[in-house]
Design a protein around this motif. Sequence first.
Motif, PDB file in Angstrom:
ATOM      1  N   SER A   1      -3.042   0.603  -5.061  1.00 29.89           N
ATOM      2  CA  SER A   1      -3.363  -0.729  -4.577  1.00 29.89           C
ATOM      3  C   SER A   1      -4.709  -0.812  -3.867  1.00 29.89           C
ATOM      4  O   SER A   1      -5.333  -1.854  -3.825  1.00 29.89           O
ATOM      5  CB  SER A   1      -2.254  -1.235  -3.638  1.00 29.89           C
ATOM      6  N   TRP A   2      -5.171   0.285  -3.282  1.00 32.21           N
ATOM      7  CA  TRP A   2      -6.460   0.276  -2.596  1.00 32.21           C
ATOM      8  C   TRP A   2      -7.542   0.982  -3.415  1.00 32.21           C
ATOM      9  O   TRP A   2      -8.692   1.060  -2.970  1.00 32.21           O
ATOM     10  CB  TRP A   2      -6.357   0.978  -1.242  1.00 32.21           C
TER      11      TRP A   2
ATOM     12  N   HIS B   1       0.823  -1.204   0.000  1.00 31.77           N
ATOM     13  CA  HIS B   1       0.000   0.000   0.000  1.00 31.77           C
ATOM     14  C   HIS B   1       0.859   1.257   0.000  1.00 31.77           C
ATOM     15  O   HIS B   1       0.489   2.274  -0.590  1.00 31.77           O
ATOM     16  CB  HIS B   1      -0.926  -0.004   1.215  1.00 31.77           C
TER      17      HIS B   1
END
Length: 344
Positions: A210-211, A204
């Motif tokens: 990534s999120w 992250h």
Amino acid sequence: MELTVGELARRSGLTVRTLHHYDAIGLLVPSLRSAAGYRLYDRANIERLHRIQALRQLGLSLADIGTALSGPQAPLTEVIERQMAQLDHEITKATRLRQQLGLLHAQLASGQSPDLADWLDTLELMTMFENYFSTEEIKQLPLLHDAATRAEWSAMVALVQAAMERGATPGAPEAQVLALRWMRTLYRDTGGNPDFLVRLNRMHDNEPGSWDALGVSAPMRRFIEEAFVEGRLAIYQRYLKPDEFAFMREHYGATFAAWPPLLAALRKAMVEGVAPDDPRALELGRQWSALFRAYAGDDPATHERIRQAHANEPDLTDSSWSDEALTAYVRTILAALQATPRTH
């Protein structure tokens, strides 16, 4: 073995023109010439060609390959190992893509209308996860495979986002309840493995997107972490004297990010069977003790009150990435540390 340029071209799958080009730029110069003046490649040339092709597969330009091969060279076994690792990575990616395409095909064949955006988001997440987790480890992460898990995270993210938009602070009870739920879900979805948590956090930090598929922003992560810390402090406050709690409040948050890597190292040592009095375990014990004292101070009476809080309050121990086995292992290390003579 000596090969002509034509023979080497046939055996290697390259063209004669490519080999002539390598010769012209000095990248692969035939070591020998026949009596008739034909280029002849010997074993050393073939080994060098393997290195060239291996580096090409890793994405290097011919100029960079020439530079790489002009200095000390790694053993050919190491070059081959790197090739194998690269191929394994590509096979894994291709296999996952094949699986996703199979799911998409099955949905289309049954007359369903798949959510392409969700499918692509999942594929993007998988690609990022592959840089931090092995194939077997990825199978243990339900976020990538279970639609219900993804839906649960999306709903939880929406609740946190709504709380933030309403102006909730990390100290608000609502925020603390959400943070505890978040951490419990994260604990469940990492299988309670602190090393998974460490690598997720690293991903992250290193991969801004990534999120994104779940709508988690960097401010949201900070909000959750701060609310989680505030929730734990609210529990400790019930057990500590005012001066003890003031010291903890000042220092506790600064230790939050340091615990997961230490827990991961301790769990690895435990799984590997490292004895509590082994120097490696003792060093981890020293780190544990120093981190604990950073917010608990040096008074044994304070330490006892904190232990009492942990014994009485499940919210301090549940989903903490330190299960009973790991906690017991740490106790044995700390006991061994106390029995170890100090050196000056």
